[in-house]
Write an enzyme that holds these catalytic residues in place. Structure first.
Site, mmCIF file in Angstrom:
data_model
loop_
_atom_site.group_PDB
_atom_site.id
_atom_site.type_symbol
_atom_site.label_atom_id
_atom_site.label_comp_id
_atom_site.label_asym_id
_atom_site.label_seq_id
_atom_site.Cartn_x
_atom_site.Cartn_y
_atom_site.Cartn_z
ATOM 1 N N CYS A 1 34.046 1.944 50.519
ATOM 2 C CA CYS A 1 34.354 0.601 51.006
ATOM 3 C C CYS A 1 35.708 0.567 51.714
ATOM 4 O O CYS A 1 36.643 1.256 51.306
ATOM 5 C CB CYS A 1 34.349 -0.377 49.834
ATOM 6 N N ARG B 1 32.528 8.300 48.762
ATOM 7 C CA ARG B 1 33.747 9.049 48.454
ATOM 8 C C ARG B 1 33.462 10.203 47.490
ATOM 9 O O ARG B 1 34.336 11.018 47.203
ATOM 10 C CB ARG B 1 34.796 8.131 47.819
ATOM 11 N N ASP C 1 37.727 -4.227 40.713
ATOM 12 C CA ASP C 1 36.339 -4.530 41.102
ATOM 13 C C ASP C 1 35.823 -5.832 40.468
ATOM 14 O O ASP C 1 34.748 -6.305 40.818
ATOM 15 C CB ASP C 1 35.428 -3.362 40.696
ATOM 16 N N VAL D 1 45.769 -2.722 43.229
ATOM 17 C CA VAL D 1 45.146 -1.395 43.326
ATOM 18 C C VAL D 1 44.833 -1.027 44.786
ATOM 19 O O VAL D 1 45.102 0.086 45.227
ATOM 20 C CB VAL D 1 43.880 -1.306 42.451
ATOM 21 N N LYS E 1 27.697 2.964 37.598
ATOM 22 C CA LYS E 1 27.699 3.691 38.881
ATOM 23 C C LYS E 1 28.861 4.684 38.942
ATOM 24 O O LYS E 1 28.681 5.827 39.360
ATOM 25 C CB LYS E 1 27.811 2.694 40.034
ATOM 26 N N ASN E 2 30.049 4.248 38.495
ATOM 27 C CA ASN E 2 31.227 5.089 38.664
ATOM 28 C C ASN E 2 31.377 6.167 37.592
ATOM 29 O O ASN E 2 32.347 6.919 37.594
ATOM 30 C CB ASN E 2 32.483 4.221 38.782
HETATM 31 N N1 EPU Z 1 45.158 6.868 46.129
HETATM 32 C C1 EPU Z 1 46.047 7.562 46.928
HETATM 33 N N2 EPU Z 1 45.830 8.901 47.118
HETATM 34 C C2 EPU Z 1 44.774 9.548 46.549
HETATM 35 C C3 EPU Z 1 43.883 8.836 45.734
HETATM 36 C C4 EPU Z 1 44.097 7.483 45.544
HETATM 37 O O1 EPU Z 1 47.015 6.986 47.455
HETATM 38 O O2 EPU Z 1 44.639 10.770 46.776
HETATM 39 C C5 EPU Z 1 45.357 5.416 45.932
HETATM 40 C C6 EPU Z 1 44.240 4.595 46.586
HETATM 41 O O3 EPU Z 1 44.475 4.400 47.966
HETATM 42 C C7 EPU Z 1 44.290 3.310 45.781
HETATM 43 C C8 EPU Z 1 44.679 3.803 44.391
HETATM 44 O O4 EPU Z 1 45.242 5.102 44.560
HETATM 45 O O5 EPU Z 1 45.291 2.474 46.280
HETATM 46 C C9 EPU Z 1 43.549 3.866 43.403
HETATM 47 O O6 EPU Z 1 42.499 4.652 43.916
HETATM 48 P P1 EPU Z 1 41.534 5.508 42.972
HETATM 49 O O7 EPU Z 1 41.658 6.935 43.342
HETATM 50 O O8 EPU Z 1 41.790 5.105 41.567
HETATM 51 O O9 EPU Z 1 40.126 4.954 43.399
HETATM 52 P P2 EPU Z 1 38.802 5.774 43.672
HETATM 53 O O10 EPU Z 1 38.658 6.889 42.707
HETATM 54 O O11 EPU Z 1 38.697 6.088 45.124
HETATM 55 C C10 EPU Z 1 37.289 4.454 42.012
HETATM 56 C C11 EPU Z 1 36.030 3.645 42.127
HETATM 57 C C12 EPU Z 1 36.339 2.318 42.777
HETATM 58 C C13 EPU Z 1 37.370 1.581 41.922
HETATM 59 C C14 EPU Z 1 38.617 2.460 41.754
HETATM 60 C C15 EPU Z 1 39.643 1.846 40.832
HETATM 61 C C16 EPU Z 1 34.335 5.303 42.386
HETATM 62 C C17 EPU Z 1 33.325 5.952 43.253
HETATM 63 N N3 EPU Z 1 35.066 4.369 42.943
HETATM 64 O O12 EPU Z 1 37.734 4.669 43.346
HETATM 65 O O13 EPU Z 1 35.132 1.573 42.758
HETATM 66 O O14 EPU Z 1 37.709 0.387 42.544
HETATM 67 O O15 EPU Z 1 38.255 3.748 41.226
HETATM 68 O O16 EPU Z 1 39.094 1.620 39.569
HETATM 69 O O17 EPU Z 1 34.443 5.606 41.202
HETATM 70 C C18 EPU Z 1 33.445 0.198 43.609
HETATM 71 O O18 EPU Z 1 32.731 0.608 42.680
HETATM 72 O O19 EPU Z 1 33.099 -0.730 44.386
HETATM 73 C C19 EPU Z 1 34.746 0.830 43.841
HETATM 74 C C20 EPU Z 1 35.463 0.659 44.941
#
Ligand code: EPU
Length: 509
Positions: free
Chosen positions: A181, A157, A382, A404, A83-84
């Site tokens: 989420c 997102r 996850d 995380v 998915k990601n």
């Molecule tokens: N963060 C910031 N500022 C930003 C971006 C992120 O402070 O501008 C922080 C977040 O708040 C968090 C940390 O950095 O504490 C990590 O966030 P990240 O950006 O890595 O997460 P994401 O890209 O929003 C993706 C996956 C998530 C997965 C995370 C970590 C997708 C659509 N989502 O989220 O997947 O948990 O990376 O691997 O790719 C899921 O599939 O259920 C899911 C939540």
């Protein structure tokens, strides 16, 4: 010589906690002084009758699954493209001047949302000739209507990742309010900081973000404050067509990121992954389409593995790939779970879905472990929720430190309502003091097991916790009513049919 307390802590960090151990915070963190033990009175405050679903929630009635418990899952499931990665590869197609083909795409809600967003921008999204194949034709990209885009406000997102591609194609991007989420604040400051450095101008309006690039987008040097997956993808998707060279430091290097780089390279991008989380991108004039088979979904694969362990079952996850899951496999084995890896070559050589991993319960007691979530190659955040359900069945005190997301342990309330003994803490109970240690977030948990779980009424809070609720309901005695199950469709294809195929007894009331 280590003091006994430090020795116990060192053992914990190696992933093993002996039954009956009292967990103490290590001396290295002077702010943490408490001794941690499971407080029976605290757990007693979370009885199932206090978790009864209110009348207000009866509107969820069509979104309910009754799960009959005490059912070991046995059989085979197949995982498809991650998915990601899939959702990001779909966005990458916008950058090309020719159609792209993506294979093995799961039928999940997130794919529908991204398809809609792309179609609103003029991309033609259609099914290819093989099942799971998507064809994305971006030749007529156009500006989308903000009100139509806003239908998807709060649902995902992914829209934030459209910024770079839309700025390159149209000189303008409108981004509706983001969803995803509720597992933490999830700000987008890294994304916007990077975009501004590329030359974008970001205006926040009542409807969403209005972004332009009056002087074009130019390569830049950017260091992420934390190796964010989304922000790394933002930089990649923007830098590939920006003028000049971009250097990204402290980048995320998750397998899904590397697979996205493979997609972009197929399109004509020039990207170098250096050591120490440094990625260099040389902007090119134009990109073509791609044909790509994504990496398998390692989150779904681990979820089924944990489900096999928690329910005392035996599940072969076809398509699961060892290389992407090594940290999970180590933890699974430390708990006492048994696993067997079948390489693709030994299965259906060269065919999608060849090979896989068999996960099964050993038949005797599981062992408590310490798990700390982290960015790759650490234990994925996850994987945490399904694993915690399995840990409720392990003897001793398990420790989970979530580093995380600051609010990813809220779902443990439901497990407590089912009879699990879990206590959450604000302190960092793990090897690495994390960003949340001095803030008011319950981001560590101690799980005392094994617990006999019993049925409860459960309300699904988010995607991964939702799947974990199903596993807990299957492991519990009695029939649980689970509300809000459609959320699970966001990331688990045909989960209901797969559960039934593994012998679960579930029904729609
Ligand atoms: N963060 C910031 N500022 C930003 C971006 C992120 O402070 O501008 C922080 C977040 O708040 C968090 C940390 O950095 O504490 C990590 O966030 P990240 O950006 O890595 O997460 P994401 O890209 O929003 C993706 C996956 C998530 C997965 C995370 C970590 C997708 C659509 N989502 O989220 O997947 O948990 O990376 O691997 O790719 C899921 O599939 O259920 C899911 C939540």
């Amino acid at each position: 010589m280590c003091a006994p307390r430090d020795r116990r802590h060192a053992a914990m960090l190696r992933g093993r906690v002996d039954p009956g151990t009292i967990i103490e915070a290590p001396r290295r963190w002077p702010t943490v002084t408490a001794r941690y033990h499971i407080d029976a009175a605290d757990n007693a405050a979370h009885r199932p009758d206090q978790q009864r679903v209110s009348m207000r929630e009866v509107s969820l009635i069509n979104d309910v699954l009754v799960v009959h418990g005490d059912t070991p899952l046995r059989g085979e499931v197949r995982v498809r493209g991650a998915k990601n990665l899939v959702s990001k590869a779909m966005v990458a197609a916008l950058l090309g001047e020719a159609p792209s083909r993506l294979y093995d795409v799961p039928r999940i809600r997130d794919v529908e949302v991204v398809s809609d967003l792309l179609e609103l921008h003029g991309v033609r999204v259609s099914d290819g000739s093989e099942p799971g194949e998507l064809v994305l034709d971006p030749t007529n990209v156009e500006r989308a209507n903000a009100d139509e885009l806003n239908v998807h406000a709060g649902s995902s997102r992914i829209p934030i990742l459209l910024c770079g591609p839309l700025l390159h194609r149209l000189g303008h991007a409108f981004i509706p309010d983001l969803g995803g989420c509720h597992i933490g604040d999830r700000p987008i400051d890294f994304h916007l900081g990077a975009l501004r450095q590329f030359g974008a101008v970001v205006e926040k309006t009542a409807k969403g973000l209005d972004i332009t690039a009056p002087a074009g987008l130019h390569g830049t040097k950017f260091e992420l404050p934390y190796p964010s997956v989304g922000a790394t993808e933002q930089v990649l998707l923007t830098a590939v067509l920006a003028e000049g060279v971009t250097e990204l430091r402290s980048a995320a290097v998750e397998p899904e990121i590397i697979d996205l780089i493979c997609v972009l390279q197929k399109m004509g991008a020039i990207i170098t992954v250096h050591t120490d989380r440094v990625i260099e991108i040389e902007g090119v004039q134009s990109l073509g389409g791609y044909a790509h088979r994504p990496i398998p979904d390692r989150i779904e694969a681990a979820s089924w593995g944990a489900a096999a362990l928690a329910t005392g079952g035996d599940v072969f996850v076809r398509g699961a790939r060892q290389a992407d899951m090594m940290t999970f496999l180590n933890a699974f084995r430390s708990i006492g779970g048994r696993l067997e890896i079948e390489d693709p070559a030994a299965g259906l050589a060269g065919v999608a879905g060849g090979g896989g991993i068999r996960f099964w319960h050993p038949g005797d007691e599981l062992r408590a472990v310490a798990v700390e979530t982290d960015v790759h190659p650490g234990f994925m955040t996850d994987w945490q929720q399904p694993m915690v359900v399995a840990l409720t069945q392990a003897r001793g005190l398990s420790i989970v430190h979530e580093t995380v997301y600051e609010r990813r342990l809220g779902y443990t309330e439901s497990l407590r309502a089912m009879g699990a003994t879990i206590q959450t803490y604000r302190e960092c109970l793990g090897g690495t003091p994390c960003r949340f240690g001095r803030r008011n977030f319950r981001h560590s948990a101690v799980i005392a097991g094994p617990s006999k779980l019993h049925a409860a009424d459960l309300r699904i809070p988010d995607l991964r916790a939702g799947f974990s609720h199903l596993i807990a309901a299957l492991a519990a005695k009695g029939s649980s009513t689970v509300y809000g199950v459609s959320l699970i469709n966001r990331g688990y294809e045909d989960f209901e049919a797969k559960l039934v195929g593994l012998g679960a007894h579930v029904e729609r009331p």
